[in-house]
Design a protein around this motif. Sequence first.
Motif, PDB file in Angstrom:
ATOM      1  N   PRO A  88       0.839  -1.204   0.000  1.00  0.00           N
ATOM      2  CA  PRO A  88       0.000   0.000   0.000  1.00  0.00           C
ATOM      3  C   PRO A  88       0.873   1.252   0.000  1.00  0.00           C
ATOM      4  O   PRO A  88       1.470   1.605   1.027  1.00  0.00           O
ATOM      5  CB  PRO A  88      -0.816  -0.134   1.286  1.00  0.00           C
ATOM      6  CG  PRO A  88      -0.024  -1.042   2.167  1.00  0.00           C
ATOM      7  CD  PRO A  88       0.756  -1.956   1.275  1.00  0.00           C
ATOM      8  N   SER A  89       0.951   1.918  -1.133  1.00  0.00           N
ATOM      9  CA  SER A  89       1.900   3.019  -1.316  1.00  0.00           C
ATOM     10  C   SER A  89       1.865   4.091  -0.235  1.00  0.00           C
ATOM     11  O   SER A  89       2.920   4.621   0.144  1.00  0.00           O
ATOM     12  CB  SER A  89       1.689   3.665  -2.687  1.00  0.00           C
ATOM     13  OG  SER A  89       1.773   2.725  -3.725  1.00  0.00           O
ATOM     14  N   PRO A  90       0.688   4.485   0.291  1.00  0.00           N
ATOM     15  CA  PRO A  90       0.701   5.553   1.310  1.00  0.00           C
ATOM     16  C   PRO A  90       1.362   5.160   2.618  1.00  0.00           C
ATOM     17  O   PRO A  90       1.777   6.040   3.375  1.00  0.00           O
ATOM     18  CB  PRO A  90      -0.800   5.824   1.542  1.00  0.00           C
ATOM     19  CG  PRO A  90      -1.486   5.285   0.335  1.00  0.00           C
ATOM     20  CD  PRO A  90      -0.680   4.101  -0.097  1.00  0.00           C
ATOM     21  N   LEU A  91       1.467   3.862   2.917  1.00  0.00           N
ATOM     22  CA  LEU A  91       1.918   3.420   4.228  1.00  0.00           C
ATOM     23  C   LEU A  91       3.352   3.871   4.499  1.00  0.00           C
ATOM     24  O   LEU A  91       4.299   3.437   3.844  1.00  0.00           O
ATOM     25  CB  LEU A  91       1.809   1.899   4.338  1.00  0.00           C
ATOM     26  CG  LEU A  91       2.125   1.298   5.718  1.00  0.00           C
ATOM     27  CD1 LEU A  91       1.178   1.837   6.780  1.00  0.00           C
ATOM     28  CD2 LEU A  91       2.064  -0.230   5.662  1.00  0.00           C
ATOM     29  N   ASN A  92       3.493   4.778   5.455  1.00  0.00           N
ATOM     30  CA  ASN A  92       4.767   5.361   5.892  1.00  0.00           C
ATOM     31  C   ASN A  92       5.397   6.286   4.849  1.00  0.00           C
ATOM     32  O   ASN A  92       6.566   6.646   4.963  1.00  0.00           O
ATOM     33  CB  ASN A  92       5.780   4.286   6.303  1.00  0.00           C
ATOM     34  CG  ASN A  92       6.686   4.758   7.430  1.00  0.00           C
ATOM     35  OD1 ASN A  92       6.290   5.588   8.252  1.00  0.00           O
ATOM     36  ND2 ASN A  92       7.893   4.234   7.496  1.00  0.00           N
ATOM     37  N   TYR A  93       4.621   6.687   3.843  1.00  0.00           N
ATOM     38  CA  TYR A  93       5.091   7.677   2.868  1.00  0.00           C
ATOM     39  C   TYR A  93       5.125   9.044   3.557  1.00  0.00           C
ATOM     40  O   TYR A  93       4.089   9.574   3.924  1.00  0.00           O
ATOM     41  CB  TYR A  93       4.160   7.692   1.664  1.00  0.00           C
ATOM     42  CG  TYR A  93       4.520   8.674   0.565  1.00  0.00           C
ATOM     43  CD1 TYR A  93       5.618   8.447  -0.251  1.00  0.00           C
ATOM     44  CD2 TYR A  93       3.754   9.818   0.339  1.00  0.00           C
ATOM     45  CE1 TYR A  93       5.938   9.329  -1.271  1.00  0.00           C
ATOM     46  CE2 TYR A  93       4.060  10.703  -0.677  1.00  0.00           C
ATOM     47  CZ  TYR A  93       5.159  10.456  -1.475  1.00  0.00           C
ATOM     48  OH  TYR A  93       5.485  11.335  -2.496  1.00  0.00           O
ATOM     49  N   HIS A  94       6.315   9.586   3.750  1.00  0.00           N
ATOM     50  CA  HIS A  94       6.476  10.800   4.564  1.00  0.00           C
ATOM     51  C   HIS A  94       5.785  10.619   5.914  1.00  0.00           C
ATOM     52  O   HIS A  94       5.196  11.558   6.456  1.00  0.00           O
ATOM     53  CB  HIS A  94       5.935  12.032   3.835  1.00  0.00           C
ATOM     54  CG  HIS A  94       6.719  12.405   2.614  1.00  0.00           C
ATOM     55  ND1 HIS A  94       7.982  12.960   2.671  1.00  0.00           N
ATOM     56  CD2 HIS A  94       6.421  12.282   1.291  1.00  0.00           C
ATOM     57  CE1 HIS A  94       8.433  13.191   1.444  1.00  0.00           C
ATOM     58  NE2 HIS A  94       7.507  12.769   0.591  1.00  0.00           N
ATOM     59  N   PHE A  95       5.839   9.394   6.438  1.00  0.00           N
ATOM     60  CA  PHE A  95       5.330   9.014   7.765  1.00  0.00           C
ATOM     61  C   PHE A  95       3.804   8.902   7.832  1.00  0.00           C
ATOM     62  O   PHE A  95       3.246   8.808   8.931  1.00  0.00           O
ATOM     63  CB  PHE A  95       5.833   9.982   8.848  1.00  0.00           C
ATOM     64  CG  PHE A  95       7.323  10.171   8.842  1.00  0.00           C
ATOM     65  CD1 PHE A  95       8.159   9.203   9.367  1.00  0.00           C
ATOM     66  CD2 PHE A  95       7.879  11.303   8.285  1.00  0.00           C
ATOM     67  CE1 PHE A  95       9.534   9.366   9.353  1.00  0.00           C
ATOM     68  CE2 PHE A  95       9.257  11.479   8.259  1.00  0.00           C
ATOM     69  CZ  PHE A  95      10.090  10.506   8.795  1.00  0.00           C
ATOM     70  N   PHE A  96       3.115   8.893   6.694  1.00  0.00           N
ATOM     71  CA  PHE A  96       1.662   8.680   6.746  1.00  0.00           C
ATOM     72  C   PHE A  96       1.411   7.329   7.416  1.00  0.00           C
ATOM     73  O   PHE A  96       1.987   6.314   7.029  1.00  0.00           O
ATOM     74  CB  PHE A  96       1.048   8.702   5.349  1.00  0.00           C
ATOM     75  CG  PHE A  96      -0.460   8.672   5.356  1.00  0.00           C
ATOM     76  CD1 PHE A  96      -1.187   9.827   5.577  1.00  0.00           C
ATOM     77  CD2 PHE A  96      -1.143   7.480   5.152  1.00  0.00           C
ATOM     78  CE1 PHE A  96      -2.571   9.805   5.592  1.00  0.00           C
ATOM     79  CE2 PHE A  96      -2.528   7.442   5.169  1.00  0.00           C
ATOM     80  CZ  PHE A  96      -3.252   8.610   5.385  1.00  0.00           C
ATOM     81  N   PRO A  97       0.526   7.273   8.440  1.00  0.00           N
ATOM     82  CA  PRO A  97       0.469   6.085   9.298  1.00  0.00           C
ATOM     83  C   PRO A  97      -0.404   4.936   8.808  1.00  0.00           C
ATOM     84  O   PRO A  97      -0.409   3.880   9.435  1.00  0.00           O
ATOM     85  CB  PRO A  97      -0.101   6.647  10.608  1.00  0.00           C
ATOM     86  CG  PRO A  97      -0.972   7.781  10.176  1.00  0.00           C
ATOM     87  CD  PRO A  97      -0.283   8.383   8.984  1.00  0.00           C
ATOM     88  N   LYS A  98      -1.137   5.110   7.699  1.00  0.00           N
ATOM     89  CA  LYS A  98      -2.099   4.094   7.287  1.00  0.00           C
ATOM     90  C   LYS A  98      -1.908   3.686   5.830  1.00  0.00           C
ATOM     91  O   LYS A  98      -1.108   4.260   5.109  1.00  0.00           O
ATOM     92  CB  LYS A  98      -3.528   4.594   7.540  1.00  0.00           C
ATOM     93  CG  LYS A  98      -3.869   4.710   9.024  1.00  0.00           C
ATOM     94  CD  LYS A  98      -3.837   3.343   9.675  1.00  0.00           C
ATOM     95  CE  LYS A  98      -3.953   3.399  11.178  1.00  0.00           C
ATOM     96  NZ  LYS A  98      -3.862   2.058  11.784  1.00  0.00           N
ATOM     97  N   SER A  99      -2.700   2.698   5.408  1.00  0.00           N
ATOM     98  CA  SER A  99      -2.534   2.100   4.081  1.00  0.00           C
ATOM     99  C   SER A  99      -3.417   2.724   3.021  1.00  0.00           C
ATOM    100  O   SER A  99      -3.299   2.385   1.841  1.00  0.00           O
ATOM    101  CB  SER A  99      -2.806   0.595   4.166  1.00  0.00           C
ATOM    102  OG  SER A  99      -1.854  -0.025   5.006  1.00  0.00           O
ATOM    103  N   CYS A 100      -4.321   3.607   3.413  1.00  0.00           N
ATOM    104  CA  CYS A 100      -5.124   4.366   2.458  1.00  0.00           C
ATOM    105  C   CYS A 100      -5.544   5.662   3.134  1.00  0.00           C
ATOM    106  O   CYS A 100      -5.322   5.850   4.340  1.00  0.00           O
ATOM    107  CB  CYS A 100      -6.353   3.570   1.999  1.00  0.00           C
ATOM    108  SG  CYS A 100      -7.608   3.294   3.286  1.00  0.00           S
ATOM    109  N   CYS A 101      -6.158   6.557   2.377  1.00  0.00           N
ATOM    110  CA  CYS A 101      -6.727   7.779   2.937  1.00  0.00           C
ATOM    111  C   CYS A 101      -8.243   7.641   2.938  1.00  0.00           C
ATOM    112  O   CYS A 101      -8.832   7.170   1.963  1.00  0.00           O
ATOM    113  CB  CYS A 101      -6.332   8.997   2.109  1.00  0.00           C
ATOM    114  SG  CYS A 101      -4.553   9.279   1.972  1.00  0.00           S
ATOM    115  N   THR A 102      -8.873   8.051   4.041  1.00  0.00           N
ATOM    116  CA  THR A 102     -10.326   8.054   4.130  1.00  0.00           C
ATOM    117  C   THR A 102     -10.763   9.457   4.530  1.00  0.00           C
ATOM    118  O   THR A 102     -10.536   9.880   5.662  1.00  0.00           O
ATOM    119  CB  THR A 102     -10.829   7.017   5.158  1.00  0.00           C
ATOM    120  OG1 THR A 102     -10.152   7.216   6.410  1.00  0.00           O
ATOM    121  CG2 THR A 102     -10.565   5.597   4.675  1.00  0.00           C
ATOM    122  N   SER A 103     -11.383  10.161   3.607  1.00  0.00           N
ATOM    123  CA  SER A 103     -11.724  11.570   3.821  1.00  0.00           C
ATOM    124  C   SER A 103     -13.236  11.716   3.932  1.00  0.00           C
ATOM    125  O   SER A 103     -13.966  11.502   2.967  1.00  0.00           O
ATOM    126  CB  SER A 103     -11.177  12.410   2.667  1.00  0.00           C
ATOM    127  OG  SER A 103      -9.760  12.278   2.600  1.00  0.00           O
TER     128      SER A 103
END
Length: 393
Positions: free
Chosen positions: A187-202
């Motif tokens: 999951p690309s977002p996971l730890n990308y610039h420290f993003f803590p999760k595997s997806c974004c939920t807005s």
Amino acid sequence: MVGGSDVVETTTLSCAKCGKPAHLHCPKCIELKLPREGAAFCSHKSVHLKAKLSSPAPENSGKQNSGSPNDGWLYCLRKGQARTPKLPHFDWTGPLRPYPISKRRPVPAHIDQPDWAIDGIPKIEPNSDLQHHVEIKTPDQIEQMRETCRITREVLDAAARVIRPGITTDEIDAVVHEATIAAGGYPSPLNYHFFPKSCCTSVNEVICHGIPDARKLEDGDIVNVDVSVYYKGVHGDLNETFFVGNVDETSKRLVQCTYECLEKAIAIVKPGVRFREIGEIINRHASMSGFSVAKSYGGHGIGELFHCAPNIPHYARNKAVGVMKAGQTFTIEPMINSGVWRDRMWPDGWTDVTTDGKRSAQFEHTLLVTDTGVEVLTARLPSSPNVFPWLSS
């Protein structure tokens, strides 16, 4: 009824400890804005408060939400680099609040991982020449992109199938994480610039980059799920905004308009078209519908890098440079607001919200410019869930 100590309920609930009629409400639950059911008490205040503090996630939320603050259920701060047990102080723009988040989900060692997976810092991407010129993909790269983007679509479809009132965004993240891993991807977002999760939920007034947490989705919410997958050395990127139960007419119009903005923008993609034209198309349709276009984020190039050139603004009179050429891959992902276009960042450093607290919607596809037009690499499949009414009419 927010912010008090003991609150008298207008309806009788059952005590979470003994089952007797309960007319008092846990002050900690009020602070966290958790549902009243399961948070009321008669004379067991100290016992119930202790129980809630040891389980801040909403009830019935599955194994992923069974932890306590000591087990990692904490509020996110500093772009994912810090945690706190208390709700941060902030001048919130709308009714939504952050909830505690769970620990980072593990990725099996056999999964190929991008260079930020361990320490949160992309190494290749920031200094790549592809930040300054748009790559023309080789036939092999294009085939890899097709494969990865199909997986990305299947992962988002898996998330779409579980969206309903009562599910937490953390549980949606768990579905995305497990589906990605099962397909052999990261999951690309996971730890990308420290993003803590595997997806974004807005949710609702969140424009983008919402962090999955312990909040239950409520009837009438809208939620965008943004999924990105890294597989065989390339990334795919896709998001859609979904209705949660029965949604008001303004929200329905907003979400459909946002979908149409993306479709109209995709329709002009072909060799020779200027990238700046995308924003003109999107802005025109949004404005005619009575909505505004968020300006702080845009589409981007994608491939072996998660984000690279071109930069694609979604608003009018932008200064994007360059023209489309066959073999380029990039995203278009308009964020349309029901109120003003301006945004504000939450204390977590990721969640971007509307300044007036009104709702925002987003749709995104990863695209390939072909010799004659465009191929939508993340297009819906025959198996994709039928969740958008306008596609059935």
